[in-house]
Write a protein that holds these residues in place. Structure first.
Motif, short mmCIF file in Angstrom:
data_model
loop_
_atom_site.label_atom_id
_atom_site.label_comp_id
_atom_site.label_asym_id
_atom_site.label_seq_id
_atom_site.Cartn_x
_atom_site.Cartn_y
_atom_site.Cartn_z
N ARG A 241 -2.14 14.70 -7.48
CA ARG A 241 -1.53 13.37 -7.49
C ARG A 241 -0.44 13.25 -8.55
NH1 ARG A 241 -5.27 9.68 -4.78
NH2 ARG A 241 -4.31 7.93 -5.82
N ARG B 54 7.35 16.26 -3.44
CA ARG B 54 5.94 16.35 -3.87
C ARG B 54 5.62 17.73 -4.44
NH1 ARG B 54 2.78 12.74 0.66
NH2 ARG B 54 4.23 11.01 0.53
N PRO C 132 0.84 -1.20 0.00
CA PRO C 132 0.00 0.00 0.00
C PRO C 132 0.88 1.25 0.00
CG PRO C 132 -0.75 -1.55 1.67
CD PRO C 132 0.55 -2.08 1.12
N LYS C 133 0.51 2.22 -0.80
CA LYS C 133 1.33 3.41 -0.99
C LYS C 133 1.10 4.41 0.13
CE LYS C 133 2.71 1.53 -4.75
NZ LYS C 133 2.50 0.13 -4.48
N ARG C 134 1.70 4.13 1.25
CA ARG C 134 1.66 5.01 2.41
C ARG C 134 2.88 4.69 3.27
NH1 ARG C 134 -2.99 1.62 3.11
NH2 ARG C 134 -2.54 -0.07 4.54
N ARG C 135 3.09 5.51 4.28
CA ARG C 135 4.23 5.27 5.16
C ARG C 135 4.10 3.89 5.79
NH1 ARG C 135 7.14 9.80 5.40
NH2 ARG C 135 6.06 11.77 5.17
N ARG D 179 2.76 11.51 -7.65
CA ARG D 179 2.67 10.04 -7.57
C ARG D 179 2.86 9.40 -8.95
NH1 ARG D 179 -0.59 7.56 -3.08
NH2 ARG D 179 -1.12 6.05 -4.67
N HIS E 48 5.72 0.19 2.49
CA HIS E 48 6.17 0.70 1.19
C HIS E 48 7.45 1.53 1.34
CE1 HIS E 48 5.96 2.06 -2.95
NE2 HIS E 48 6.14 3.30 -2.52
N THR E 49 7.47 2.42 2.30
CA THR E 49 8.66 3.27 2.45
C THR E 49 9.85 2.48 2.97
OG1 THR E 49 7.83 4.04 4.58
CG2 THR E 49 7.44 5.46 2.69
#
Length: 158
Positions: A93, A86, A27-30, A96, A33-34
Motif C-alpha cells: 500500500r 503503483r 471511496p478510493k477506487r475506480r 497509496r 474518485h478517479t
C-alpha cells in the motif's frame, strides 16, 4: 493575455477548492474518485501553468505565486505518476501513502493560495494551511499505515 491568465487562474482555483473535499472523501477506487480526481488534476495543472504566466508579468511581486505553482505542479505530477505506476518497491500500500501525501500537498497549495489572496499576503495565511494540512495528512497517513497488511518477519534461529 493577462486577463485570460487571471480568469484561468481564478477558475482553476475555484474548481480545485470545490473538488478537493469530494475527491478526498470519495471511496478510493475506480469511479467517482478517479473521475473527480481527473477534473481536480486539470484544475491543478491550469492553476500551476497560469501561475507561471502571471509571474512573468510581475516577477518582483509574484515570486511566491511562482514557487507555489512549481511546488503544486511537482506534487501533482508525482501523485499522478505514483497512482498510475503503483511501484512495487513501495510495498503493498506504499503507493497509496505517497499518492495521499503528494495530492494532499496540492490541496494545501490551493488553500494557501486562497488564504493568501483573501488576507493580502498575511504571514499566517502562508503558514497556517501548511501546518494544519500537514497534521491532517500525517493523521491520514497513520491510518493508512495501520490498515496495511502486517508483514510477518520470519527469523531463523541458528
Amino acid at each position: 493575455m493577462h486577463t485570460v491568465l487571471v480568469v484561468l487562474h481564478a477558475a482553476s482555483g475555484i474548481t480545485g477548492l470545490l473538488l478537493a473535499l469530494p475527491v478526498l472523501l470519495a471511496p478510493k477506487r475506480r469511479g467517482r474518485h478517479t473521475l473527480l480526481g481527473r477534473v481536480y488534476a486539470g484544475a491543478a495543472l491550469g492553476l500551476s501553468l497560469s501561475a507561471f504566466g502571471l509571474f512573468a508579468y510581475d516577477p518582483g511581486r509574484l515570486w511566491g505565486l511562482a514557487v507555489l505553482g512549481a511546488l503544486t505542479l511537482g506534487w501533482l505530477v508525482g501523485g499522478l505518476w505514483i497512482a498510475r505506476r503503483r511501484p512495487r518497491g513501495l510495498g503493498a500500500r506504499g503507493w497509496r501513502i505517497w499518492h495521499l501525501n503528494l495530492m494532499g500537498s496540492t490541496v494545501i497549495a490551493f488553500v494557501t493560495g486562497f488564504a493568501v489572496q483573501m488576507t493580502g499576503g498575511h504571514l499566517v495565511a502562508w503558514l497556517a494551511p501548511t501546518v494544519i494540512g500537514s497534521l491532517l495528512i500525517a493523521r491520514t497517513t497513520a491510518r493508512e499505515i495501520a490498515r496495511a497488511p502486517r508483514r510477518i518477519a520470519l527469523s531463523t534461529a541458528t
